[in-house]
Design a protein around this motif. Structure first.
Motif, PDB file in Angstrom:
ATOM      1  N   PHE A   7       0.890  -1.156   0.000  1.00  0.00           N
ATOM      2  CA  PHE A   7       0.000   0.000   0.000  1.00  0.00           C
ATOM      3  C   PHE A   7       0.922   1.197   0.000  1.00  0.00           C
ATOM      4  O   PHE A   7       1.791   1.326   0.874  1.00  0.00           O
ATOM      5  CB  PHE A   7      -0.911  -0.007   1.233  1.00  0.00           C
ATOM      6  CG  PHE A   7      -1.773   1.215   1.326  1.00  0.00           C
ATOM      7  CD1 PHE A   7      -2.633   1.554   0.293  1.00  0.00           C
ATOM      8  CD2 PHE A   7      -1.728   2.034   2.448  1.00  0.00           C
ATOM      9  CE1 PHE A   7      -3.437   2.687   0.372  1.00  0.00           C
ATOM     10  CE2 PHE A   7      -2.531   3.164   2.536  1.00  0.00           C
ATOM     11  CZ  PHE A   7      -3.389   3.489   1.502  1.00  0.00           C
ATOM     12  N   PRO A   9       0.599   5.046  -0.204  1.00  0.00           N
ATOM     13  CA  PRO A   9      -0.105   6.329  -0.243  1.00  0.00           C
ATOM     14  C   PRO A   9       0.832   7.519  -0.303  1.00  0.00           C
ATOM     15  O   PRO A   9       1.991   7.449   0.108  1.00  0.00           O
ATOM     16  CB  PRO A   9      -0.871   6.332   1.083  1.00  0.00           C
ATOM     17  CG  PRO A   9       0.035   5.574   2.009  1.00  0.00           C
ATOM     18  CD  PRO A   9       0.671   4.505   1.165  1.00  0.00           C
ATOM     19  N   SER A  10       0.310   8.629  -0.806  1.00  0.00           N
ATOM     20  CA  SER A  10       1.012   9.911  -0.724  1.00  0.00           C
ATOM     21  C   SER A  10       0.548  10.604   0.552  1.00  0.00           C
ATOM     22  O   SER A  10      -0.647  10.620   0.839  1.00  0.00           O
ATOM     23  CB  SER A  10       0.687  10.792  -1.934  1.00  0.00           C
ATOM     24  OG  SER A  10       1.107  10.172  -3.127  1.00  0.00           O
ATOM     25  N   MET A  15      -6.778  10.463   4.877  1.00  0.00           N
ATOM     26  CA  MET A  15      -6.905   9.162   4.219  1.00  0.00           C
ATOM     27  C   MET A  15      -8.324   9.035   3.671  1.00  0.00           C
ATOM     28  O   MET A  15      -9.279   8.901   4.421  1.00  0.00           O
ATOM     29  CB  MET A  15      -6.624   8.046   5.220  1.00  0.00           C
ATOM     30  CG  MET A  15      -6.867   6.650   4.673  1.00  0.00           C
ATOM     31  SD  MET A  15      -5.495   5.980   3.720  1.00  0.00           S
ATOM     32  CE  MET A  15      -4.420   5.522   5.065  1.00  0.00           C
ATOM     33  N   ASN A  19      -8.719   5.095  -0.591  1.00  0.00           N
ATOM     34  CA  ASN A  19      -7.391   4.612  -0.206  1.00  0.00           C
ATOM     35  C   ASN A  19      -7.489   3.598   0.924  1.00  0.00           C
ATOM     36  O   ASN A  19      -6.750   2.608   0.957  1.00  0.00           O
ATOM     37  CB  ASN A  19      -6.509   5.783   0.247  1.00  0.00           C
ATOM     38  CG  ASN A  19      -6.045   6.635  -0.921  1.00  0.00           C
ATOM     39  OD1 ASN A  19      -6.016   6.176  -2.052  1.00  0.00           O
ATOM     40  ND2 ASN A  19      -5.699   7.875  -0.646  1.00  0.00           N
ATOM     41  N   ILE A  57      -1.562   8.764   8.180  1.00  0.00           N
ATOM     42  CA  ILE A  57      -1.638   7.466   7.498  1.00  0.00           C
ATOM     43  C   ILE A  57      -1.494   6.337   8.517  1.00  0.00           C
ATOM     44  O   ILE A  57      -2.293   5.396   8.547  1.00  0.00           O
ATOM     45  CB  ILE A  57      -0.554   7.356   6.403  1.00  0.00           C
ATOM     46  CG1 ILE A  57      -0.838   8.355   5.281  1.00  0.00           C
ATOM     47  CG2 ILE A  57      -0.475   5.934   5.855  1.00  0.00           C
ATOM     48  CD1 ILE A  57       0.303   8.530   4.295  1.00  0.00           C
ATOM     49  N   ARG A 213      -4.942  -2.086  -6.593  1.00  0.00           N
ATOM     50  CA  ARG A 213      -5.142  -0.639  -6.512  1.00  0.00           C
ATOM     51  C   ARG A 213      -6.435  -0.251  -7.223  1.00  0.00           C
ATOM     52  O   ARG A 213      -7.111  -1.101  -7.817  1.00  0.00           O
ATOM     53  CB  ARG A 213      -3.956   0.085  -7.140  1.00  0.00           C
ATOM     54  CG  ARG A 213      -3.683  -0.289  -8.586  1.00  0.00           C
ATOM     55  CD  ARG A 213      -2.367   0.265  -9.070  1.00  0.00           C
ATOM     56  NE  ARG A 213      -2.094  -0.071 -10.459  1.00  0.00           N
ATOM     57  CZ  ARG A 213      -0.958   0.208 -11.092  1.00  0.00           C
ATOM     58  NH1 ARG A 213       0.015   0.843 -10.438  1.00  0.00           N
ATOM     59  NH2 ARG A 213      -0.768  -0.112 -12.354  1.00  0.00           N
TER      60      ARG A 213
END
Length: 487
Positions: A7, A9-10, A15, A19, A57, A213
């Motif tokens: 996983f 994420p940016s 969140m 996502n 996150i 994704r």
């Protein structure tokens, strides 16, 4: 083969539920097969990056019950797990592409690219880079550099080639290379590599076996497959999850209400309910059971059962599911979770016994949809100095004998000696009714108003038993004072 998923994420500061669903499906898939979940932070966007955003996150995932096996905070054999710490690695693989003659410098300005795009649209063609800089001579490049232009690095897309992959959710997907928008950028003019390039390098070096994704990444997959091939890497298997829509069938957004994990947490959704609900967005267990623990989700989850059609985020169903979990939650844990909401509402809980408070939670929780409902439904037990509502005053004023019911109840309660149980309360009310020849709403409603100031609410025997004699007397006195002008 050990299943390895990631996983990535940016760190944007929140969140999104999309996502969160992606993280959950990766986790369920990994654990179902005894594999590993990697958490990788895509933080090459220096301007937007912050440590606080990374913390968001971590907190969101852990609140949902998702633990990762490798990541920035837990380590692992394939780090670093932040892209900002992997820039030297990316440069190494950029050089490999240069050596193979698969990339070139492009000096086109944003204005030139926009003009190119407009011309193509006017001709009814899809926008694509024409390859204008693909064959520049060294002299031409030097001239452009002297103008102050800084080049991007573009990957050479093969002409008219069909790229095929078997998606574990969508099935066979074929995309012609002419649909990719021409030669695409892999390194920006500031030297920072772009997503489609770094994700390939990272996934390959971290030995990712499956990429799970959102379907918005389908258009990136053929570009990435070309890069896997160019770098000599074996590509992973891909699974693209369906879109999440609002109930109006448009893409889930702020106008549908809460969209971030933090918002749902703050409103008072239990993590188990929220996670259970997310798992059913696009996937459904074969046995039809909907209320599932994390262990049960892991046991049942199969990526092949994920539906390719869009999933609808139905808040009504989430609310129902949250209610189910609230009603079965351990009372001590539920009480602990409710305390912040009660304190925020202004209740000084230190004056109440913890076991007593748990009993109040037990008799009111069936009314809760979310934890933030607690102050509304528990107020009747926690607040003695209430204001009698106007509708309640009007009801009493309709019939003066209704005040007499409250007065006699007060006198009998004052003279009562013993434990004020539910049965004792019922006996007192019965005596009041018999003496005043009152029954039905003329008997019970005045007493309810005396004890709550309202015309509806919790069962009175339960309320009185929990209040005890002194607090019940205090409330009745308070109500009689407010009704003094009526009597």
């Amino acid at each position: 083969m050990t299943v390895r998923v990631r996983f990535a994420p940016s760190p944007t500061g929140f969140m999104h539920v999309g996502n969160a669903r992606t993280a959950l499906f990766n986790y369920l898939f990994a654990k179902h097969y005894g594999g590993k979940l990697i958490l990788r932070i895509e933080d090459t966007d220096v301007e937007r990056h912050s440590e606080e955003a990374v913390k968001v996150i971590y907190e969101a995932l852990r609140w949902m019950g998702i633990e990762w096996d490798e990541g920035p905070d837990v380590g692992g054999d394939y780090g670093p797990y932040r892209q900002s710490a992997r820039l030297d690695i990316y440069r190494e693989y950029v050089e490999k592409l240069k050596e193979k003659g698969l990339v070139y410098e492009c000096y086109c300005t944003p204005e030139e690219l926009e003009a190119m795009r407009k011309e193509q649209l006017e001709r009814g063609e899809p926008p694509r880079y024409t390859g204008k800089c693909r064959h520049l001579t060294e002299e031409e490049k030097e001239k452009l550099r002297k103008e102050g232009r800084k080049p991007v690095l573009r990957f050479k897309v093969p002409e008219d080639r069909v790229i095929v992959f078997e998606d574990l959710v969508k099935g066979r997907i074929e995309i012609n290379s002419r649909q990719l928008g021409g030669d695409f950028v892999i390194v920006r003019s500031n030297g920072m590599p772009v997503y489609n390039f770094v994700v390939v390098v990272d996934d390959a070096l971290m030995k990712v076996t499956h990429v799970i994704r959102g379907e918005d990444h389908i258009s990136n997959t053929p570009k990435q497959l070309l890069l896997y091939e160019a770098l000599g890497f074996t590509p992973p298997k891909f699974a693209h999850l369906p879109m999440i829509l609002g109930t109006d069938r448009s893409k889930l957004s702020k106008r549908h209400g809460s969209t971030s994990v933090k918002e749902f947490r703050e409103k008072g959704y239990l993590p188990e309910a929220f996670t259970n609900f997310l798992a059913l967005l696009g996937w459904y267990p074969k046995d039809g059971k909907e209320i599932l623990s994390m262990e049960e989700l892991i046991e049942r989850f199969d990526i092949k059962d994920v539906n390719s059609a869009p999933a609808v985020f139905d808040t009504t169903k989430l609310n129902w599911m949250n209610q189910v979990y609230i009603r079965s939650y351990p009372i001590d844990k539920l009480t602990e979770l409710l305390i912040p909401y009660l304190e925020k509402a202004g209740y000084a809980l230190s004056s109440f016994d913890r076991k007593w408070l748990e009993r109040v939670v037990e008799v009111t929780r069936d009314y809760f949809t979310v934890l933030s409902d607690a102050p509304t439904y528990m107020e009747t037990f926690l607040k003695d100095d209430f204001e009698v509502l106007d509708e309640a005053k009007n009801f009493i004023a309709e019939n003066p004998d209704r005040v007499k019911v409250i007065e006699l109840f007060y006198e009998k309660l004052k003279a009562f000696d013993g434990e004020l149980s539910q049965e004792a309360f019922k006996k007192l009310v019965k005596e009041v009714g018999k003496e005043l020849k009152a029954k039905g709403k003329n008997l019970f409603m005045p007493i309810r108003i005396a004890l709550t100031g309202k015309m509806s609410g919790v069962e009175l025997p339960i309320l009185v038993e929990l209040l005890g004699k002194e607090r019940t007397l205090k409330r009745t006195e308070n109500t009689l004072k407010q009704l003094s002008d009526i009597s």
